[in-house]
Scaffold this motif. Sequence first.
Motif, PDB file in Angstrom:
ATOM      1  N   PRO A  80      37.252   8.625  32.944  1.00 49.33           N
ATOM      2  CA  PRO A  80      37.252   9.690  34.151  1.00 49.33           C
ATOM      3  C   PRO A  80      36.888  10.765  34.001  1.00 49.33           C
ATOM      4  N   ASP A  81      36.591  12.093  34.730  1.00 50.33           N
ATOM      5  CA  ASP A  81      35.982  13.272  34.718  1.00 50.33           C
ATOM      6  C   ASP A  81      37.021  14.098  33.752  1.00 50.33           C
ATOM      7  N   GLN A  82      38.429  13.972  34.060  1.00 55.60           N
ATOM      8  CA  GLN A  82      39.230  14.822  33.236  1.00 55.60           C
ATOM      9  C   GLN A  82      39.486  14.301  31.828  1.00 55.60           C
ATOM     10  N   VAL A  85      36.427  15.697  29.723  1.00 54.35           N
ATOM     11  CA  VAL A  85      36.720  17.271  29.419  1.00 54.35           C
ATOM     12  C   VAL A  85      37.732  17.436  28.513  1.00 54.35           C
ATOM     13  N   LYS A  86      38.770  16.281  28.440  1.00 57.97           N
ATOM     14  CA  LYS A  86      39.631  16.518  27.257  1.00 57.97           C
ATOM     15  C   LYS A  86      38.935  16.328  25.931  1.00 57.97           C
ATOM     16  N   ALA A  87      38.114  15.158  26.113  1.00 61.72           N
ATOM     17  CA  ALA A  87      37.342  14.715  24.940  1.00 61.72           C
ATOM     18  C   ALA A  87      36.476  16.067  24.259  1.00 61.72           C
ATOM     19  N   PHE A  88      35.942  16.623  25.248  1.00 64.50           N
ATOM     20  CA  PHE A  88      35.365  17.891  24.532  1.00 64.50           C
ATOM     21  C   PHE A  88      36.220  18.999  23.846  1.00 64.50           C
ATOM     22  N   ASP A  89      37.315  19.084  24.271  1.00 69.03           N
ATOM     23  CA  ASP A  89      38.295  19.962  24.068  1.00 69.03           C
ATOM     24  C   ASP A  89      38.858  19.639  22.697  1.00 69.03           C
ATOM     25  N   ASP A  90      39.118  18.084  22.602  1.00 68.76           N
ATOM     26  CA  ASP A  90      39.562  17.545  21.529  1.00 68.76           C
ATOM     27  C   ASP A  90      38.483  17.758  20.363  1.00 68.76           C
ATOM     28  N   VAL A 113      27.523  14.314  28.658  1.00 72.06           N
ATOM     29  CA  VAL A 113      27.998  13.337  29.855  1.00 72.06           C
ATOM     30  C   VAL A 113      28.626  14.613  30.974  1.00 72.06           C
ATOM     31  N   LEU A 114      29.050  15.542  30.415  1.00 69.97           N
ATOM     32  CA  LEU A 114      29.491  16.506  31.389  1.00 69.97           C
ATOM     33  C   LEU A 114      28.422  17.176  32.134  1.00 69.97           C
ATOM     34  N   LEU A 115      27.229  17.513  31.387  1.00 68.54           N
ATOM     35  CA  LEU A 115      26.089  17.815  32.199  1.00 68.54           C
ATOM     36  C   LEU A 115      25.534  16.816  33.247  1.00 68.54           C
ATOM     37  N   GLN A 116      25.702  15.628  32.928  1.00 62.65           N
ATOM     38  CA  GLN A 116      25.174  14.599  33.694  1.00 62.65           C
ATOM     39  C   GLN A 116      26.043  14.337  34.882  1.00 62.65           C
ATOM     40  N   ARG A 117      27.259  14.593  34.857  1.00 61.63           N
ATOM     41  CA  ARG A 117      28.274  14.572  35.899  1.00 61.63           C
ATOM     42  C   ARG A 117      28.400  15.896  36.743  1.00 61.63           C
ATOM     43  N   GLY A 118      27.442  17.028  36.301  1.00 64.86           N
ATOM     44  CA  GLY A 118      27.881  18.341  36.867  1.00 64.86           C
ATOM     45  C   GLY A 118      29.011  18.988  36.569  1.00 64.86           C
ATOM     46  N   LEU A 119      29.855  18.918  35.378  1.00 67.83           N
ATOM     47  CA  LEU A 119      30.927  19.256  35.252  1.00 67.83           C
ATOM     48  C   LEU A 119      30.959  20.339  34.086  1.00 67.83           C
ATOM     49  N   MET A 121      30.647  23.514  32.124  1.00 71.45           N
ATOM     50  CA  MET A 121      30.875  25.002  32.414  1.00 71.45           C
ATOM     51  C   MET A 121      30.090  25.826  31.140  1.00 71.45           C
ATOM     52  N   PRO A 122      29.668  27.010  31.959  1.00 68.08           N
ATOM     53  CA  PRO A 122      28.914  27.931  30.607  1.00 68.08           C
ATOM     54  C   PRO A 122      29.530  28.213  29.458  1.00 68.08           C
ATOM     55  N   ALA A 123      31.100  28.092  29.496  1.00 62.43           N
ATOM     56  CA  ALA A 123      31.925  28.280  28.252  1.00 62.43           C
ATOM     57  C   ALA A 123      31.613  26.955  27.058  1.00 62.43           C
ATOM     58  N   GLN A 124      31.609  25.913  27.902  1.00 65.34           N
ATOM     59  CA  GLN A 124      31.355  24.471  27.125  1.00 65.34           C
ATOM     60  C   GLN A 124      29.870  24.655  26.521  1.00 65.34           C
ATOM     61  N   LEU A 125      28.986  25.259  27.206  1.00 62.45           N
ATOM     62  CA  LEU A 125      27.631  25.175  26.839  1.00 62.45           C
ATOM     63  C   LEU A 125      27.642  25.889  25.733  1.00 62.45           C
ATOM     64  N   GLN A 126      28.285  27.113  25.704  1.00 55.28           N
ATOM     65  CA  GLN A 126      28.180  28.054  24.534  1.00 55.28           C
ATOM     66  C   GLN A 126      28.828  27.552  23.267  1.00 55.28           C
ATOM     67  N   ARG A 127      30.044  27.058  23.575  1.00 51.49           N
ATOM     68  CA  ARG A 127      30.778  26.160  22.414  1.00 51.49           C
ATOM     69  C   ARG A 127      29.871  25.058  21.863  1.00 51.49           C
ATOM     70  N   SER A 128      29.100  24.630  22.661  1.00 58.05           N
ATOM     71  CA  SER A 128      28.328  23.277  22.278  1.00 58.05           C
ATOM     72  C   SER A 128      27.304  23.927  21.064  1.00 58.05           C
ATOM     73  N   TYR A 129      26.673  25.097  21.629  1.00 58.01           N
ATOM     74  CA  TYR A 129      25.799  25.807  20.730  1.00 58.01           C
ATOM     75  C   TYR A 129      26.519  26.195  19.200  1.00 58.01           C
ATOM     76  N   ASP A 130      27.596  26.765  19.735  1.00 54.17           N
ATOM     77  CA  ASP A 130      28.196  27.341  18.383  1.00 54.17           C
ATOM     78  C   ASP A 130      28.791  26.410  17.452  1.00 54.17           C
ATOM     79  N   ALA A 131      28.976  25.140  17.910  1.00 55.53           N
ATOM     80  CA  ALA A 131      29.251  24.151  17.153  1.00 55.53           C
ATOM     81  C   ALA A 131      28.327  23.785  16.177  1.00 55.53           C
TER      82      ALA A 131
END
Length: 306
Positions: A80-82, A85-90, A113-119, A121-131
């Motif tokens: 599920p969506d939530q 999101v938790k997977a990303f944070d973990d 997957v978050l992008l595909q579901r339209g979920l 957020m800008p902060a997650q995009l930045q963190r993906s780049y930073d990672a």
Amino acid sequence: MAHSSFESRRSALQLTAGLGLYAALARPSRAATPDLTREEFAGRAWSENLSQADATLRYLAYYAHQLRRPYAPPRLAALPDQAVVKAFDDLLLIVFHTADQDVARHLLQVHEVLLQRGLAMPAQLQRSYDACYSSRLFAPAAQLAQRFPGQLEVSPLIHVAADAGIGVPTLIRLVSGRRELYATRYVMPLRPTVIMIGDPGCHFSRAATDALTRDAALMRRFDGTLQLLAPHALRLRFDDYAEWNAQHPALPMAIAYHWRGWPMLDVRSTPVFYFFNDGKVRHVAAGWRDDTAKDGLIAGLAAIGL
């Protein structure tokens, strides 16, 4: 700073096996560690006050035991969506503490997957780049910047010398007036050498540097041996380092390319002074409460014959 044979073997394995080491650790971790939430695990790892190398092994074992399979790409579609999101944070927590390339790639898959579901957020995009950038996956980082123009705080290009990289001591140096970085291998001199782990945003690093620059006699005792080294971090704050070097031309700060290249140091805390002679740590002086901390530096200089 002596190491047991087991510790030396573990350090060697870490450097040679690198990113695959967490797989070997998964089985003993499963037997010894109950399932923990991200917050429970992070709190326990913090309270144990582990060395950087040991903490990284612990985080990668946690990833192998509790995160890698449940968040594998074939399973993400059914979550599920939530939970996504938790997977990303973990996974971001693991990248933050390890800069592991495999985990960073996994984080990108979750972000997709978050992008595909339209979920997403800008902060997650930045963190993906930073990672990607912090784990030195420069091609995926550049692809994100091209895919989302104007939506990211993009870090400067790092030119990496052929003999430099993740597994060897490597310094990132700034060139005055240019938004480019150069990573070169650092060969530890056999002569007395001092490395200060510091950060431009650390009040105590600034206090230590100001105290040194005001004490001409103490600076002479360092005899040009002092190298300032900033920790390897998730976000490289270029402007902070450029400002530091402009303000402290006599004590410019380089940046650790990757913490794995510096097994003799713990590059998480600031300020810490490491005193080397014959390529070995002879003394460590940590922290800077006030100018009485100079006593630790004087003791360190004496320990390496300066």
